[in-house]
Design a protein around this motif. Sequence first.
Motif, PDB file in Angstrom:
ATOM      1  N   GLU A  67       0.839  -1.197   0.000  1.00  0.00           N
ATOM      2  CA  GLU A  67       0.000   0.000   0.000  1.00  0.00           C
ATOM      3  C   GLU A  67       0.878   1.253   0.000  1.00  0.00           C
ATOM      4  OE1 GLU A  67      -4.090  -1.536   2.121  1.00  0.00           O
ATOM      5  OE2 GLU A  67      -2.475  -0.852   3.450  1.00  0.00           O
ATOM      6  N   SER A  68       1.924   1.201  -0.824  1.00  0.00           N
ATOM      7  CA  SER A  68       2.857   2.315  -1.074  1.00  0.00           C
ATOM      8  C   SER A  68       3.756   2.657   0.102  1.00  0.00           C
ATOM      9  CB  SER A  68       2.086   3.586  -1.505  1.00  0.00           C
ATOM     10  OG  SER A  68       1.330   3.326  -2.676  1.00  0.00           O
ATOM     11  N   GLU A  69       3.750   1.827   1.159  1.00  0.00           N
ATOM     12  CA  GLU A  69       4.619   2.061   2.306  1.00  0.00           C
ATOM     13  C   GLU A  69       5.683   0.971   2.384  1.00  0.00           C
ATOM     14  OE1 GLU A  69       2.505   2.435   5.952  1.00  0.00           O
ATOM     15  OE2 GLU A  69       1.105   3.943   5.190  1.00  0.00           O
ATOM     16  N   VAL A  70       6.923   1.372   2.675  1.00  0.00           N
ATOM     17  CA  VAL A  70       8.005   0.399   2.861  1.00  0.00           C
ATOM     18  C   VAL A  70       7.755  -0.367   4.157  1.00  0.00           C
ATOM     19  CG1 VAL A  70      10.478   0.078   3.187  1.00  0.00           C
ATOM     20  CG2 VAL A  70       9.643   1.825   1.596  1.00  0.00           C
ATOM     21  N   CYS A  71       7.811  -1.700   4.067  1.00  0.00           N
ATOM     22  CA  CYS A  71       7.504  -2.547   5.221  1.00  0.00           C
ATOM     23  C   CYS A  71       8.742  -3.324   5.654  1.00  0.00           C
ATOM     24  CB  CYS A  71       6.385  -3.521   4.896  1.00  0.00           C
ATOM     25  SG  CYS A  71       4.825  -2.714   4.486  1.00  0.00           S
ATOM     26  N   SER A  72       8.866  -3.485   6.967  1.00  0.00           N
ATOM     27  CA  SER A  72       9.992  -4.251   7.540  1.00  0.00           C
ATOM     28  C   SER A  72       9.403  -5.238   8.537  1.00  0.00           C
ATOM     29  CB  SER A  72      10.985  -3.312   8.231  1.00  0.00           C
ATOM     30  OG  SER A  72      11.460  -2.326   7.327  1.00  0.00           O
ATOM     31  N   PHE A  73       8.829  -6.312   8.022  1.00  0.00           N
ATOM     32  CA  PHE A  73       8.145  -7.267   8.891  1.00  0.00           C
ATOM     33  C   PHE A  73       9.157  -8.109   9.664  1.00  0.00           C
ATOM     34  CE2 PHE A  73       4.925  -7.065   5.284  1.00  0.00           C
ATOM     35  CZ  PHE A  73       4.165  -6.085   5.917  1.00  0.00           C
ATOM     36  N   LYS A  74       9.040  -8.091  10.990  1.00  0.00           N
ATOM     37  CA  LYS A  74       9.976  -8.856  11.824  1.00  0.00           C
ATOM     38  C   LYS A  74       9.490 -10.287  12.046  1.00  0.00           C
ATOM     39  CE  LYS A  74       7.955  -7.367  16.227  1.00  0.00           C
ATOM     40  NZ  LYS A  74       8.226  -6.740  17.547  1.00  0.00           N
TER      41      LYS A  74
END
Length: 516
Positions: A67-74
Amino acid sequence: MAGPVLEMRSIVKTFPGVKALSDVTLTVQQGEVHAICGENGAGKSTLMKVLSGVHPHGSYEGDILFESEVCSFKDIRASEHRGIVIIHQELALVPYLSIAENIFLGNEHATRGLISWTDTLRHASELLRRVGLDENPQTRVADIGVGKQQLVEIAKALSKQVKLLILDEPTAALNDEDSGKLLDLILELKTQGITSIIISHKLNEIERVADSVTILRDGRTIETLDVKAPETTEDRIISGMVGRDLEHRFPERTPHHPEAGASPALEIRDWTVFHPIDQQRKVVDDVSISVRRGEIVGIAGLMGAGRTELAMSVFGRSYGRYASGTVLRDGKEIRTKSVSEAVGHGIAYVTEDRKHYGLNLIDTINRNISLSALGKVARRGVVDEHEERKVSEGFRKSMNIKAPTVFEPVGKLSGGNQQKVVLSKWIFAGPEVLILDEPTRGIDVGAKFEIYTVIDKLAAEGKAVVFISSELPELLGMCDRIYTMAAGRLTGEFSRAEASQETLMRQMTKDKEVTR
């Protein structure tokens, strides 16, 4: 489409000795069904594990935009919080909890720490209806088959606020009817604005539900195609997956004609078995089948028809409560009251559930292959490790098992490569009769051809093969004869020339014993 909901840019993922993903790029549009294709080991499941946080941020290179946001899933909980839910190829249910408990595990209907079982059961029933599963939500997961467990996984995913649903081989364990219902469900979710990514080797499914398809090969993105475009044919997709054209889906096979008067290699007479829990219900009802040397005999049936129950109960009484029936090898009655007895009489069974019954996932390829016949690699009761490695290396090459060494834990392999290890294990045992239960489940078209070739070669060597499959084209392409089952009973028997998908399906939906 409203623009991309997901972008994965230049993803690189490395395991010890193996680069699983190399500069992979994936773009998924809002509200579409996006398919991902590739051979076993191409990186499909690894890519989805990166996306869902199973492989956490920091363990890979590249960027994920949702959704156009950079994600950093842990971890996976972080991705689920954003509305990304993955259903893995290997099921992750707790067998001794109920269906309802599994659906809402970690997401319970609770107030002040107290679970509302009324709400839990009501909502579970609603979800089960959505996925087309007619089961009591209080039924233990251990008491339903693998195919039904897959539907429970999907119901569990739908219980969350899903924006992007990832399905890894969702129909691999399902028959045609249940697969159709599931594909219809995916299309229905699309109308509700839910985006789906489906990993599948079944190209007809992709053609039916997908808008776009991305092809991976050897950990790289090959291309993304518009499924509805005229140039996007099955041959185009297969060529992209395997890097070559496959002219034939099945090996050329001359139908087997047994010698007149020769006894069957395996004959099962009047076999009856009751359900292990509901001991008044017959799961196999007076079934008689036979298979001769050099013959491949198929068994077709819908979920619950009794195919697996028949195979497991014959193989060492591994399922249900035996009631009556006899087993004959080369015309002589034998005892198969235990797995060791069945193996001793030259019978092998390749299970449909490799994760629980076929493999030791924490042990190596080397040890898994030798386990079925340790005596062949032992001297005076001690395993000759050099000989064991020689055998397993031979199978790694001949079966094209994609792993850096035979000392790789089986649990780290893709599903298709795990299946090749299961087959190798039983071929090494040197059986005269092989019962293959969904032997190509979850395997891509290129690897399927390799498995078919192995099976055909075994028959040519004089082995007797029983081939259980939910894919009718597979049975029609491989078998000399095909039996059909419904509700635990035999309903038909057809030669290769007599059989067709329509004929088989007609008999598979009957609840009436065949006249023999």
